[in-house]
Design a protein around this motif. Structure first.
Motif, PDB file in Angstrom:
ATOM      1  N   LYS A  80       4.020  -3.996  -4.234  1.00 47.12           N
ATOM      2  CA  LYS A  80       3.137  -3.221  -3.383  1.00 47.12           C
ATOM      3  C   LYS A  80       3.741  -3.279  -1.983  1.00 47.12           C
ATOM      4  CE  LYS A  80      -0.477  -2.249  -6.098  1.00 47.12           C
ATOM      5  NZ  LYS A  80      -0.972  -0.888  -6.345  1.00 47.12           N
ATOM      6  N   ALA A  81       3.995  -2.134  -1.387  1.00 49.51           N
ATOM      7  CA  ALA A  81       4.640  -2.112  -0.076  1.00 49.51           C
ATOM      8  C   ALA A  81       4.060  -1.005   0.778  1.00 49.51           C
ATOM      9  CB  ALA A  81       6.150  -1.905  -0.236  1.00 49.51           C
ATOM     10  N   THR A  82       4.032  -1.251   2.089  1.00 46.90           N
ATOM     11  CA  THR A  82       3.665  -0.190   3.026  1.00 46.90           C
ATOM     12  C   THR A  82       4.939   0.401   3.610  1.00 46.90           C
ATOM     13  OG1 THR A  82       3.443  -1.795   4.824  1.00 46.90           O
ATOM     14  CG2 THR A  82       1.443  -1.204   3.628  1.00 46.90           C
ATOM     15  N   LEU A  83       4.955   1.725   3.729  1.00 46.25           N
ATOM     16  CA  LEU A  83       6.069   2.446   4.332  1.00 46.25           C
ATOM     17  C   LEU A  83       5.559   3.242   5.513  1.00 46.25           C
ATOM     18  CD1 LEU A  83       7.974   3.912   1.234  1.00 46.25           C
ATOM     19  CD2 LEU A  83       8.227   1.674   2.294  1.00 46.25           C
ATOM     20  N   GLU A  84       6.368   3.314   6.556  1.00 41.28           N
ATOM     21  CA  GLU A  84       6.031   4.117   7.725  1.00 41.28           C
ATOM     22  C   GLU A  84       6.833   5.406   7.674  1.00 41.28           C
ATOM     23  OE1 GLU A  84       3.782   3.588  10.010  1.00 41.28           O
ATOM     24  OE2 GLU A  84       3.149   1.643   9.221  1.00 41.28           O
TER      25      GLU A  84
END
Length: 454
Positions: A80-84
């Motif tokens: 699970k990762a956040t990307l900008e």
């Protein structure tokens, strides 16, 4: 302690949470992975996400968490990762034609002997100007389950097993499938609460499958990449469209078929389109062979997915399609046994269609059923009615299922697309799915195409 609390902890409260599978060998179990161990797979997933983008248009990696599981000679990472995402206003260049956004992504990366492979990518915005996930999440936190929940669920699951003739190998698997089923019933209720249409969600023949199993077996991740053969854009239809239309009533649509446990939706979508085009040009409705495409289309990956644009090209190269009677469906890859002498239908070309839904309406009414691809969010539990999920939950950028538009109309003032699916008549409305029309719901307008028969 209330008797339903252990079950509740097993199910989880978040949408999409799934119970763990029955325990196998200890070394095959998932484990929490340390952050440094995740960086390599996460950076690879980011690289794949950014593939083909100019330097100023690439997303950057934020927070990462995940689990690792031994798989063959390597490890499978569930991340699970956040990307900008950088600011972007050109939808042909960036996935999100908006200002800078934070995405929440689920990745599955296989690391085998030092080589990485991206097996799954699901990304969606975590905020939206009109429909934010922060406003959605409170709706997902339902009130506590009643104390007799586990008893009632056991009874419902038993009825499900009887209705769909399910058998499980062991008592352990039966207990696990019941926990999956219970979790799915909670998911279906949450999807129901968030739907803006008239759709009803609940028990279907897929209710004992985890989300991962359902996606892997029945959906088509290759659609998201859309790297198939290029098609030219067809001219828009100039005439105005009637308020409703249904090609089923005109004799241009064959019966609903069943792709089985095979990700071959792309083949069914294309044959359905060709069936309609041949009927309109030649006056004969023939049920055509999807198995021919699974076996002989070398551009696509059979049960692992494919693209309509490639399938059209394969039909043209092969010299046509045989009928279902001559080349029947098996639901797995066989040696290609196509015979040009048995081909009953041919196509001359294929075309891409407009993304404007009003133009799609006019094209459909005049020229026939349309092959499209959609995000299948919620379809695992769809029973009937007009589906209209919130955009953040059914992103048009994450299409994973190919289907056939056969008509359109209105029910109680709600505009809809009538969609022929390929999961048999024991799913949906006798095999059909109804989706909100005019809002680009679930990306229905992003990959519309048709064969050309002269």
């Amino acid at each position: 302690m209330a008797p339903w609390l252990p079950l509740l902890s097993l199910l989880g409260l978040l949408l999409g949470a799934a119970p763990a599978p029955p325990r196998r060998a200890a070394d095959a179990q998932a484990r929490e992975a340390a952050y440094p161990e995740l960086l390599g797979p996460a950076r690879f997933a980011l690289e794949m996400y950014n593939r083909g983008r100019a330097a100023g248009m690439r997303a950057t990696l934020g927070a990462v968490r995940g689990r690792a599981r031994r798989a063959g000679k390597g490890s499978l990472y569930s991340l699970k990762a956040t990307l900008e995402e950088p600011p972007c206003n050109d939808p042909t260049v960036c996935q999100l034609p908006v200002s800078k956004k934070t995405l929440l992504c689920s990745f599955q990366v296989l690391d085998e002997l030092g080589k990485h492979m991206l097996l799954r990518r699901d990304c969606g915005p975590v905020d939206d100007e009109n429909e934010t996930l922060s406003s959605v999440l409170p709706l997902l936190n339902k009130e506590p389950l009643p104390q007799d929940f586990s008893v009632k669920m056991a009874s419902i699951f038993k009825e499900f097993v009887t209705t769909y003739n399910r058998t499980y190998e062991t008592k352990e698997e039966t207990q696990w499938r019941m926990s999956v089923f219970s979790n799915n019933m909670i998911r279906a209720q949450k999807i129901q609460a968030l739907d803006r249409g008239t759709a009803q969600y609940g028990i279907t023949k897929f209710s004992d499958l985890t989300e991962e199993e359902f996606r892997t077996v029945y959906l088509n991740p290759l659609l998201r990449e859309n790297r198939g053969k290029k098609m030219h854009l067809d001219k828009s239809v100039s005439s105005s469209a009637p308020p409703e239309w249904d090609w089923r009533k005109k004799g241009a649509v064959t019966k609903v078929k069943d792709q089985g446990m095979c990700g071959s939706c792309w083949a069914f979508s294309v044959t359905g389109n060709v069936e309609g085009q041949w009927f309109l040009k030649r006056g004969a409705l023939l049920s055509l062979s999807e198995q021919e495409l699974l076996d002989c289309d070398k551009l696509d990956k059979a049960c692992l997915g494919g693209l309509p644009s490639n399938a059209y090209s394969a039909i043209k190269t092969l010299g046509g399609l045989e009928t279902e009677d001559d080349y029947s469906y098996r639901g797995h890859v066989q040696t290609c046994s196509f015979s040009e002498k048995k081909a009953r239908v041919y196509i001359n070309d294929s075309v891409e269609l407009s993304r404007n839904e009003e133009k799609l309406v006019a094209w459909l009414a005049k020229k026939g059923p349309i092959s499209v691809a959609i995000n299948a969010f919620g379809m695992q539990f769809y029973r009937h009615g007009i589906s209209h999920p919130l955009r953040p939950l059914c992103s048009p950028w994450l299409i994973d299922h190919a289907v056939l538009l056969v008509g359109y109309g209105n029910r109680s003032g709600i505009p809809f697309w009538a969609i022929k699916n390929s999961w048999g008549t024991d799913w949906g409305e006798e095999g059909y799915y109804y989706l909100h029309r005019g809002s680009g719901a679930c990306g229905v307008n992003t990959m519309a195409s048709s064969a050309v028969v002269n």
